[in-house]
Design an enzyme around this catalytic site. Sequence first.
Site, PDB file in Angstrom:
ATOM      1  N   TRP A 325      52.993 -74.138 -67.106  1.00  0.00           N
ATOM      2  CA  TRP A 325      51.840 -73.297 -67.451  1.00  0.00           C
ATOM      3  C   TRP A 325      50.669 -73.590 -66.514  1.00  0.00           C
ATOM      4  CZ3 TRP A 325      46.895 -74.607 -69.275  1.00  0.00           C
ATOM      5  CH2 TRP A 325      46.137 -73.548 -69.761  1.00  0.00           C
ATOM      6  N   HIS A 326      50.524 -74.861 -66.116  1.00  0.00           N
ATOM      7  CA  HIS A 326      49.418 -75.225 -65.240  1.00  0.00           C
ATOM      8  C   HIS A 326      49.629 -74.752 -63.813  1.00  0.00           C
ATOM      9  CE1 HIS A 326      48.148 -77.975 -68.490  1.00  0.00           C
ATOM     10  NE2 HIS A 326      46.959 -77.875 -67.939  1.00  0.00           N
ATOM     11  N   GLY A 327      50.856 -74.649 -63.366  1.00  0.00           N
ATOM     12  CA  GLY A 327      51.057 -74.211 -61.995  1.00  0.00           C
ATOM     13  C   GLY A 327      52.516 -74.058 -61.629  1.00  0.00           C
TER      14      GLY A 327
END
Length: 478
Positions: A325-327
């Site tokens: 989700w972060h990257g």
Amino acid sequence: MLFNSPLFLLVFIPLFLMAYFAVPGIRLRNAVIVLFSIFFFAWGDPVFVWYVIAGTWIDYMIIKHVLMNPTLSEEVKKGGLVVAILINVGALLFFKYANFFVDQVQPLLHMIGIEKPSWYGVALPLGISFIAFHKISFVLDLYKQRTSPPASFIEALLYILFFPQLIAGPIIRYHEISQQIRVRTHSAEEFIAGFFRFARGLGKKALIADPAGEIANAIFALPPESLPSHYAWVGVLAYSVQIYFDFSGYSDMAIGLGRVVGFRFPENFNQPYTAKSVTEFWQRWHITLSNWMRLYLYIPLGGNKVAPWRMYFNLWIVFLISGLWHGAAWNFVLWGAYYGFFLTLEKMCERRGWDLPMPGVVKQLLTFVIIINAWVLFRAESLDYAIQLLGRMYGLIPQLQPTTEPFALIFPPHGLVVIVVGLLIAVIPLPEALHRLAMVKDSLKLDSIRWAASIVLFWSALSSIMASGSSSFLYFRF
């Protein structure tokens, strides 16, 4: 439009507040919020804003005509829910991970004569991760009947597009804010308290995060093999200060702006660097993400009410997804797996009643070391860079090409002072007396102190921004 830009601070916010308080009634004020939120988003991404509006319309129609339709069967409603979730998850996967997927399979495709597809190079829209999670919460909360549906499309747009939390959170679940969209109160005390929270966040960003970020950026721009170990440690500590004060500063600004216009957003940080375990850290860091993952992913997977091996598996799944989700990069996947490992280890020890007999300050220090190792994975541009930098930090990789950059140039005295002060603020638990003070009922004297402190913080931060320029918030990239 950056929250810490003079345009936002001196033009957008005053115009928004004047328009908001000039109109009577919640419905008109909600319309003002929506109009300014659309303008805010379109300023940075004039194309994608139409996708968000259209996507919200689809969610609203599914909610209104399927999920809230008493004449339809449960199977049909569940089908509508699945369609809505697939649309939102599919959009997130395409915008955020399509390029990453192509990069991974392209060497194989190239061997059989297939080149990159014409759509390769999909631009990452502003706040896509946060918007997707809000939209999923929107449909799930109403399917589960956790709250009543929006009375109009304007209310739906307000929840999704409300500009204070639009780009980088906090992640607000629909059932937490639905009633406030319809009924909320305004007062001078709330306005002052909100402005103080906003100014505090702006001060965190401009006076601590940005100076620390200059040092972190200087270190992470150098080849890891050229860095002395102490250079690497100072750079990683600088980033640890930067990301905490940058992200918590943004959350403070969002919470403060919300409070100014009558909204109470959930807290997103609670002194995370004072944690004495990784589990406690995630109860204090990005709290709204942890709560979202727990409610919409961990519990549906079975949570703690399953066999131990399945519970550990659930933890890994949650944190692998959190990393992605972060990257869209392998270092984020490893970052999620890294935390999944330590959380699983702590759960196993807890179930067996194992607890290392050591002072709390030692537990806090060990936890902090685990955290800053994870920040290397989070900050590095590639997995290879992260591994090499960690190797230099611990002397596991030799220094092959000593850097010619002098220490005083990379680490100016004022920057080092900011890092030390930031670390002390972050790692020293807030005295209980200050906790009690925060709970004291608003009074004229307290409001006067807050107002004066707000003015000082605001103008100090603005002066720093005017002198050095404004930099983007770190979580804008997510």
